[in-house]
Design an enzyme around this catalytic site. Structure first.
Site, PDB file in Angstrom:
ATOM      1  N   HIS A 217       0.844  -1.201   0.000  1.00 62.04           N
ATOM      2  CA  HIS A 217       0.000   0.000   0.000  1.00 62.04           C
ATOM      3  C   HIS A 217       0.878   1.249   0.000  1.00 62.04           C
ATOM      4  CE1 HIS A 217      -3.711   2.037   2.080  1.00 62.04           C
ATOM      5  NE2 HIS A 217      -3.118   2.854   1.233  1.00 62.04           N
TER       6      HIS A 217
ATOM      7  N   LEU B 131       2.013   6.491  -5.109  1.00 61.57           N
ATOM      8  CA  LEU B 131       3.104   7.062  -5.910  1.00 61.57           C
ATOM      9  C   LEU B 131       2.661   8.341  -6.623  1.00 61.57           C
ATOM     10  CD1 LEU B 131       4.906   3.968  -7.503  1.00 61.57           C
ATOM     11  CD2 LEU B 131       5.633   5.351  -5.554  1.00 61.57           C
ATOM     12  N   ARG B 132       1.353   8.618  -6.560  1.00 56.37           N
ATOM     13  CA  ARG B 132       0.795   9.876  -7.114  1.00 56.37           C
ATOM     14  C   ARG B 132       0.911   9.976  -8.632  1.00 56.37           C
ATOM     15  NH1 ARG B 132      -2.049  10.553  -2.638  1.00 56.37           N
ATOM     16  NH2 ARG B 132      -0.925  11.496  -0.894  1.00 56.37           N
TER      17      ARG B 132
ATOM     18  N   HIS C 240     -10.613   0.236   2.235  1.00 53.53           N
ATOM     19  CA  HIS C 240     -10.412   1.278   3.245  1.00 53.53           C
ATOM     20  C   HIS C 240     -11.699   1.278   4.079  1.00 53.53           C
ATOM     21  CE1 HIS C 240      -9.285   5.610   4.362  1.00 53.53           C
ATOM     22  NE2 HIS C 240     -10.509   5.464   4.825  1.00 53.53           N
TER      23      HIS C 240
ATOM     24  N   HIS D 178      -4.851  -0.730   6.337  1.00 54.41           N
ATOM     25  CA  HIS D 178      -4.505   0.032   7.551  1.00 54.41           C
ATOM     26  C   HIS D 178      -5.454  -0.154   8.756  1.00 54.41           C
ATOM     27  CE1 HIS D 178      -7.349   2.565   5.458  1.00 54.41           C
ATOM     28  NE2 HIS D 178      -6.454   3.133   4.684  1.00 54.41           N
TER      29      HIS D 178
ATOM     30  N   ASN E 197      -5.560   9.012   7.830  1.00 53.32           N
ATOM     31  CA  ASN E 197      -6.875   8.382   7.841  1.00 53.32           C
ATOM     32  C   ASN E 197      -6.700   6.879   7.588  1.00 53.32           C
ATOM     33  OD1 ASN E 197      -9.542   7.857   7.859  1.00 53.32           O
ATOM     34  ND2 ASN E 197     -10.020   8.833   5.895  1.00 53.32           N
TER      35      ASN E 197
ATOM     36  N   ASP F 114       1.377   2.737   3.563  1.00 53.81           N
ATOM     37  CA  ASP F 114       0.424   3.803   3.221  1.00 53.81           C
ATOM     38  C   ASP F 114       1.185   5.113   3.000  1.00 53.81           C
ATOM     39  OD1 ASP F 114      -1.870   5.135   2.576  1.00 53.81           O
ATOM     40  OD2 ASP F 114      -2.815   4.994   4.542  1.00 53.81           O
TER      41      ASP F 114
HETATM   42 ZN   LIG Z   1      -6.962   4.439   3.134  1.00 59.24          ZN
HETATM   43 ZN   LIG Z   2      -3.818   4.833   1.400  1.00 60.40          ZN
END
Ligand SMILES: [Zn+2]
Ligand SMILES: [Zn+2]
Length: 443
Positions: free
Chosen positions: A63, A66-67, A181, A234, A283, A310
């Site tokens: 997770h 890398l944008r 998520h 996460h 988050n 993350d």
């Molecule tokens: Zn998330």
């Molecule tokens: Zn994330």
């Protein structure tokens, strides 16, 4: 022709094949060729002295943001994968919440192509779960899987029950995980920090851990209904772990990850030393010490299958704003090992278990020949010094995201070298690839 590299005298830790002891390892042609005690069966071209260092399979990050494409002000393929290298990660799964979102086969191809040209580590694309990531209509999962998507996720957005059921039906058929998520939007009510004493003291809207737990319980139930593989992103609370435990006990295909920050930091940090530090805005939010301890214990036990960073790089303008407007996430790839080593140094976790959760644990979730140094497998290796102290300097990070709350902090544990496919992708200046004496004599 790639060089044959011998890493000699290091403590080889490979939980995937139950190894922990001083061994030499020879790599070449991109693969692990031999593990044993010197001399190796073939003469190496280069030698890396590993005395006093741990030699482990390269870390696998399930997770990471890398944008790419579209948000190169936050990160680029080059900067993100260099950060991964420096952090000891040789494989990273790229999350699809980009601009545009990675929700079609051509975009998967685009990312793979970009990674092969500009990336320093293996980049595995995670496809969006729904078109445009708006939660209405599933992507063409089968076509995206054929293009190379290794999993599907609408990370950042909670997944609705109807979509989750459909996705998990396909997951069963494709054999790929659906990642979620977990956040019940109505319980989360756009909370900014953990709901509790700290949120009250700071006057910031709280997000209760039950918002996550309700969604986890739903996912476990739907995975049980469909037989699909759900992977929980996460995990941050003990209640979520209880649902995951019950699911696993019943044979439901549920796996989960925890981040370095949820395993090492708590919401108290929002009070001091820098109150309202937006670098701590993540988050799900950082929770209490009780929840953190439960996560560390679940990681030790294996209930948490993997550590995932993350890694969420942001530009300065995303964080130099009021807490409510700041983008959530931390730049994590380069500080992950150093942070997590704190758990080992204070006796909450043993080193071999930590290495397992960074290597074979995540690799098994992907079902790929990664995360172990078995002979014939890819020579993705990390060499680290578990005792080396260093101070985090955000400006010195290779990632474009300088958004770490650990600036100025001392960490104990540092990556010294990273080999990807048998090639040195990162070497600490204090280490050298030497030509062996026997070779020199011939020259
Ligand atoms: Zn998330
Ligand atoms: Zn994330």
């Amino acid at each position: 022709m790639s060089d044959l590299i011998l890493i000699s005298g290091g403590r080889l830790m490979d939980p995937g094949q139950g190894l922990d002891g001083v061994r030499d390892i020879l790599v070449g042609k991109g693969r692990v060729l031999w593990i044993g005690h010197a001399p190796p069966p073939q003469e190496p071209d280069k030698v890396l002295q590993g005395q006093g260092l741990v030699v482990s399979p390269g870390f696998v990050d399930l997770h990471c943001h890398l944008r790419v494409p579209g948000q190169e002000d936050k990160e680029t393929m080059a900067s993100g994968t260099l950060a991964a290298c420096r952090g000891g990660f040789t494989t990273v799964c790229a999350m699809p919440n980009t601009r545009p979102p990675v929700d079609t086969p051509p975009l998967i191809e685009f990312l793979k192509d970009k990674a092969s040209r500009e990336g320093l580590v293996r980049v595995l694309p995670v496809g969006a779960l729904t078109r445009g990531r708006v939660g209405k209509e599933l992507v063409e999962m089968e076509a995206m899987a054929r293009a190379g998507a290794v999993a599907f996720s609408d990370d950042g957005h909670p997944t609705g029950s109807r979509i989750m059921r459909q996705a998990l039906e396909f997951s069963r058929y494709l054999g790929l995980p659906v990642m979620d998520h977990c956040e019940d939007p109505e319980l989360a009510r756009e909370g900014l920090v953990n709901e509790g004493v700290v949120s009250l003291r700071l006057g910031l809207r709280g997000m209760p851990s039950q918002a996550e737990e309700a969604a986890v319980a739903r996912d476990v139930a739907v995975a049980g209904l469909t037989g699909g593989h759900v992977h929980i992103h996460h995990v941050s609370s003990q209640g979520s772990l209880e649902h995951i435990r019950r699911g696993k006990e019943k044979g439901v295909k549920v796996t989960c990850e925890a981040t370095p920050h949820h395993l090492t930091l708590t919401d108290d940090r929002l009070l001091a030393p820098i109150p309202y530090d937006t670098n701590l805005k993540v988050n799900p939010p950082l929770r209490s010490e009780r929840e953190r301890k439960a996560l560390a214990e679940a990681l030790r036990e294996g209930l948490i299958d993997a550590v995932a960073t993350d890694h969420a790089p942001h530009a300065l303008v995303d964080k130099l704003v009021e807490f409510s407007r700041a983008g959530p996430g931390m730049s994590n790839l380069e500080t992950a090992l150093g942070s997590l080593m704190a758990l080992v140094h204070r006796g909450e976790l043993d080193l071999l278990t930590l290495v397992a959760r960074l290597t074979i644990g995540p690799a098994r979730i992907l079902g790929k020949e990664l995360g172990s140094l078995k002979v014939g497998w890819p020579a993705d290796v990390v060499i680290f010094d578990p005792d080396r102290e260093w101070t985090v300097d955000p400006q010195a990070l290779a990632s474009r995201g300088k958004n770490t709350p650990l600036g100025g902090e001392k960490l104990k544990g540092r990556v010294m070298a990273t080999l990807v496919g048998g090639k040195a992708a990162y070497l600490d200046p204090s280490l050298k690839l030497e030509v062996p004496e026997s070779r020199k004599a011939k020259i």
